[in-house]
Design a protein around this motif. Structure first.
Motif, PDB file in Angstrom:
ATOM      1  N   ALA A 114      41.225  45.928  31.255  1.00 34.05           N
ATOM      2  CA  ALA A 114      40.126  46.320  31.289  1.00 34.05           C
ATOM      3  C   ALA A 114      39.143  45.603  31.938  1.00 34.05           C
ATOM      4  O   ALA A 114      38.448  44.995  31.860  1.00 34.05           O
ATOM      5  N   HIS A 115      39.543  46.291  33.081  1.00 30.82           N
ATOM      6  CA  HIS A 115      39.077  45.540  34.878  1.00 30.82           C
ATOM      7  C   HIS A 115      37.510  47.096  34.404  1.00 30.82           C
ATOM      8  O   HIS A 115      37.625  48.369  34.120  1.00 30.82           O
ATOM      9  N   SER A 116      36.498  46.812  34.716  1.00 33.35           N
ATOM     10  CA  SER A 116      34.840  47.190  34.630  1.00 33.35           C
ATOM     11  C   SER A 116      34.199  47.473  36.525  1.00 33.35           C
ATOM     12  O   SER A 116      35.490  46.636  37.067  1.00 33.35           O
ATOM     13  N   SER A 117      34.117  47.977  36.551  1.00 24.98           N
ATOM     14  CA  SER A 117      34.007  48.304  37.804  1.00 24.98           C
ATOM     15  C   SER A 117      32.849  47.060  38.781  1.00 24.98           C
ATOM     16  O   SER A 117      32.678  47.394  39.447  1.00 24.98           O
ATOM     17  N   TYR A 118      32.105  46.226  37.946  1.00 26.38           N
ATOM     18  CA  TYR A 118      31.633  45.237  38.169  1.00 26.38           C
ATOM     19  C   TYR A 118      32.021  44.489  39.263  1.00 26.38           C
ATOM     20  O   TYR A 118      33.542  43.710  38.886  1.00 26.38           O
ATOM     21  N   SER A 119      32.114  43.774  39.779  1.00 25.37           N
ATOM     22  CA  SER A 119      32.269  42.716  40.742  1.00 25.37           C
ATOM     23  C   SER A 119      32.578  41.462  39.924  1.00 25.37           C
ATOM     24  O   SER A 119      31.545  41.119  39.333  1.00 25.37           O
ATOM     25  N   HIS A 120      33.842  40.826  40.670  1.00 28.97           N
ATOM     26  CA  HIS A 120      33.634  39.316  40.383  1.00 28.97           C
ATOM     27  C   HIS A 120      34.270  38.221  41.041  1.00 28.97           C
ATOM     28  O   HIS A 120      34.941  37.958  41.783  1.00 28.97           O
ATOM     29  N   SER A 121      32.675  37.595  41.742  1.00 25.67           N
ATOM     30  CA  SER A 121      33.060  36.650  42.485  1.00 25.67           C
ATOM     31  C   SER A 121      33.555  35.981  42.656  1.00 25.67           C
ATOM     32  O   SER A 121      34.249  34.926  44.040  1.00 25.67           O
ATOM     33  N   ASN A 122      33.981  35.184  41.460  1.00 23.50           N
ATOM     34  CA  ASN A 122      34.695  33.378  41.553  1.00 23.50           C
ATOM     35  C   ASN A 122      36.221  34.553  41.507  1.00 23.50           C
ATOM     36  O   ASN A 122      37.267  33.471  41.639  1.00 23.50           O
ATOM     37  N   SER A 123      36.989  35.768  42.011  1.00 19.97           N
ATOM     38  CA  SER A 123      38.430  36.052  41.667  1.00 19.97           C
ATOM     39  C   SER A 123      38.219  37.244  42.764  1.00 19.97           C
ATOM     40  O   SER A 123      38.945  37.515  42.725  1.00 19.97           O
ATOM     41  N   GLU A 124      38.534  36.701  43.564  1.00 16.86           N
ATOM     42  CA  GLU A 124      37.841  37.850  44.546  1.00 16.86           C
ATOM     43  C   GLU A 124      39.493  38.379  45.177  1.00 16.86           C
ATOM     44  O   GLU A 124      39.380  39.357  45.309  1.00 16.86           O
ATOM     45  N   ASN A 139      29.339  37.829  33.611  1.00 14.50           N
ATOM     46  CA  ASN A 139      29.720  37.527  32.633  1.00 14.50           C
ATOM     47  C   ASN A 139      29.801  38.172  31.456  1.00 14.50           C
ATOM     48  O   ASN A 139      29.982  38.625  30.339  1.00 14.50           O
ATOM     49  N   LYS A 140      28.840  39.007  30.955  1.00 15.80           N
ATOM     50  CA  LYS A 140      28.336  39.067  29.683  1.00 15.80           C
ATOM     51  C   LYS A 140      28.383  40.318  30.624  1.00 15.80           C
ATOM     52  O   LYS A 140      28.815  40.910  29.492  1.00 15.80           O
ATOM     53  N   LYS A 141      28.021  40.990  31.326  1.00 20.17           N
ATOM     54  CA  LYS A 141      28.730  42.446  32.031  1.00 20.17           C
ATOM     55  C   LYS A 141      30.835  42.786  31.569  1.00 20.17           C
ATOM     56  O   LYS A 141      30.610  43.473  30.475  1.00 20.17           O
ATOM     57  N   LEU A 142      30.895  41.470  31.582  1.00 25.18           N
ATOM     58  CA  LEU A 142      32.388  41.677  30.916  1.00 25.18           C
ATOM     59  C   LEU A 142      32.996  41.700  29.776  1.00 25.18           C
ATOM     60  O   LEU A 142      33.639  42.476  28.924  1.00 25.18           O
ATOM     61  N   VAL A 143      32.018  40.964  28.800  1.00 25.01           N
ATOM     62  CA  VAL A 143      32.173  40.624  27.392  1.00 25.01           C
ATOM     63  C   VAL A 143      31.769  42.077  26.873  1.00 25.01           C
ATOM     64  O   VAL A 143      32.218  42.665  25.901  1.00 25.01           O
ATOM     65  N   ASP A 144      30.364  42.424  27.708  1.00 25.54           N
ATOM     66  CA  ASP A 144      30.149  44.171  26.553  1.00 25.54           C
ATOM     67  C   ASP A 144      31.036  44.692  27.296  1.00 25.54           C
ATOM     68  O   ASP A 144      31.030  45.993  26.155  1.00 25.54           O
ATOM     69  N   PHE A 145      31.417  44.491  28.835  1.00 28.98           N
ATOM     70  CA  PHE A 145      32.816  46.238  28.886  1.00 28.98           C
ATOM     71  C   PHE A 145      34.011  45.881  27.978  1.00 28.98           C
ATOM     72  O   PHE A 145      34.567  47.232  27.165  1.00 28.98           O
TER      73      PHE A 145
END
Length: 172
Positions: A38-48, A114-120
């Motif tokens: 479920a990877h989206s194209s959004y960056s996840h700054s805490n998960s380098e 976080n909201k974008k990942l939940v929504d994705f």
């Protein structure tokens, strides 16, 4: 393997809901499973390390077909297949639950990410349910005046009379 990861993501989401230390101790092991399916194209700054270099966008999902394939988007020996629509739905349900649990903990960055990942994850779940209803859930023709919302005539009448699809595959 998206249909296997669903069980793990679901169980980890339940554990994370019951015990908050589970997320802090094991979350970094669970996150790659989430991003694999479920990877989206959004960056996840805490998960380098999980910056997308190893995780394509929704690896198993065909946005054109509206559902996932067990072998991903590329043909397997017999073509692409969907072995279990219920397990693929469960996968995205597990991803949705885990993304909620993670967003409650330290999350993947700021609140908006976080909201974008939940929504994705919710989008993946909704489209997978819709695809399962369209391609696998066959039902008798509607004899009342009310037409079923999901009543596409996508199968021949000879196949449709059995009300069973089975393992659906396609050759590209």
């Amino acid at each position: 393997h998206h249909f296997h990861y669903g069980y793990i993501l679901y169980a980890c989401a339940i554990m994370g809901d019951i015990n908050a230390t589970f997320v802090s101790e094991y979350g970094h092991f669970v996150d790659p499973l989430l991003f694999d399916v479920a990877h989206s194209s959004y960056s996840h700054s805490n998960s380098e390390p999980l910056d997308g270099a190893f995780f394509p966008l929704a690896r198993y999902k065909s946005w054109f077909d509206g559902h996932s394939f067990a072998s991903g988007l590329f043909p397997f020996g017999n073509g692409k297949s969907q072995e279990s629509s219920s397990e693929s739905v469960n996968c995205y349900y597990g991803a949705y639950l885990w993304s909620i649990i993670r967003s409650k903990s330290d999350g993947f960055g700021n609140k908006e990410e976080n909201k974008k990942l939940v929504d994705f994850a919710r989008l993946l779940l909704a489209t997978e349910i819709r695809g399962a209803k369209t391609y696998w859930h066959m039902h008798p023709p509607d004899t009342s005046d009310a037409k079923l919302e999901n009543d596409p005539a996508i199968y021949s009448s000879r196949l449709a009379q059995n009300y069973m699809v089975g393992n659906l595959g396609m050759m590209d």
